[in-house]
Motif scaffolding. Sequence first.
Motif, mmCIF file in Angstrom:
data_model
loop_
_atom_site.group_PDB
_atom_site.id
_atom_site.type_symbol
_atom_site.label_atom_id
_atom_site.label_comp_id
_atom_site.label_asym_id
_atom_site.label_seq_id
_atom_site.Cartn_x
_atom_site.Cartn_y
_atom_site.Cartn_z
ATOM 1 N N ARG A 190 0.760 -1.093 -0.105
ATOM 2 C CA ARG A 190 0.044 -0.052 -0.235
ATOM 3 C C ARG A 190 0.758 1.031 0.083
ATOM 4 O O ARG A 190 0.635 2.198 -0.773
ATOM 5 C CB ARG A 190 -0.796 0.177 1.162
ATOM 6 C CG ARG A 190 -1.876 1.072 1.199
ATOM 7 C CD ARG A 190 -2.910 1.126 0.129
ATOM 8 N NE ARG A 190 -3.818 2.198 0.253
ATOM 9 C CZ ARG A 190 -4.961 2.266 0.900
ATOM 10 N NH1 ARG A 190 -5.281 1.352 1.495
ATOM 11 N NH2 ARG A 190 -5.650 3.137 0.830
ATOM 12 N N THR B 221 0.902 7.947 -3.573
ATOM 13 C CA THR B 221 1.170 9.024 -4.274
ATOM 14 C C THR B 221 2.032 9.876 -3.272
ATOM 15 O O THR B 221 1.982 9.768 -2.058
ATOM 16 C CB THR B 221 0.451 9.874 -4.875
ATOM 17 O OG1 THR B 221 -0.429 10.176 -4.036
ATOM 18 C CG2 THR B 221 -0.480 8.791 -5.995
ATOM 19 N N SER C 125 3.921 1.415 -1.181
ATOM 20 C CA SER C 125 4.591 1.445 -2.463
ATOM 21 C C SER C 125 3.526 2.290 -3.753
ATOM 22 O O SER C 125 4.045 2.732 -4.762
ATOM 23 C CB SER C 125 5.062 0.167 -2.836
ATOM 24 O OG SER C 125 4.087 -0.576 -3.146
ATOM 25 N N GLU C 126 2.315 1.995 -3.341
ATOM 26 C CA GLU C 126 1.485 2.323 -4.285
ATOM 27 C C GLU C 126 0.899 3.793 -3.916
ATOM 28 O O GLU C 126 0.242 4.499 -4.706
ATOM 29 C CB GLU C 126 0.130 1.583 -4.355
ATOM 30 C CG GLU C 126 0.453 -0.044 -5.001
ATOM 31 C CD GLU C 126 -0.791 -0.971 -4.841
ATOM 32 O OE1 GLU C 126 -1.559 -0.400 -4.053
ATOM 33 O OE2 GLU C 126 -0.792 -1.747 -5.314
#
Length: 331
Positions: A26, A31, A28-29
């Motif tokens: 989560r 923004t 790493s995803e």
Amino acid sequence: MHINWKTKAAFPDYASDVLNEAFRLRISEATDDDLLAAYLHWIEGCVAVDFIVATHHLAEKIQAELHHVIDTQATPEVSPFPEDHDRARQELCSRLTRSHRAATEALERAHDAWSQMSGRTVHDFKNHYSGGSDAASGVLEDVGVLKNQVNQAERNMLNALAVHRDEMHRVALLEHQLEQFLNSDESHALQDIHVMSPAAFEQTVAGLVRRDGLHVIRDGGGSRDLGADVIAVTPDNLRVVIQCKHRQAGLGKVGSPDMQTLNGTARPEHKADIVVAVTNGTFTKPASDFAYTHDIHLLDQERLQRWATWGEPLLSVLQISTNTHPSAPAA
């Protein structure tokens, strides 16, 4: 989004490997805006929690000081300085109460801010931190305002304690001076006065008048004294006429007939400016009422202790103001 996995920041470590992997995925995803919002949200939480804990401790500290004053700072039963004790205690209680109220109000508002912030945790709060200058608003701003209030409350508490400490030190010095005075020859204990003869009591009263710095004209009465056992003149030329009524063991009362006799002679015969009746006992209510009506000052056993034993000047005990006040031996 680039994540620096060598950062010293520690990620939460869950017991479940699946949960750990899901958490890292989560992140790493996320923004840049997602991470910044999460970071600001976390910072707000830390600030809010730290502030709530600190304010809670301050409120408890103030409350403890307040309880200490109420429980242990009672005015001594017999003291020459009861008004000093009462005034200092009441002032400290009042100031601590105001400080405690300010701290608890800030604590309640901080809890409200925390609740509002916590409500955003389960929602998309990214938009909350967007919008330029508005990013600084919210819990951080609220806590900043409240912190000023709490800091002032703490300063007020410390100042109140310092003022009270100084006042109690002043009273302690007076009590030390009193203790020294009580051990001197100028102090006359009530138990010694109670066993005196009437003539010795008159001489003692005359000696107390001299101690106050008045010039004694008559220092004892007799069958023809016309109600004036002691006559003295103050430094500003006020004539004081005193009638002495000794009561064995301090148990007797002085009645209104004695007051009527004194009233009939003190001013017409002795030209008194100040008329005083003193006893080591007490006065009856009719005697007190008559004296009040005819401007005769009464010195009963309680007031005699202040004058004879504690060294407070006669005119101060009687609350008589003159242009020149005699100095109190014990003050």
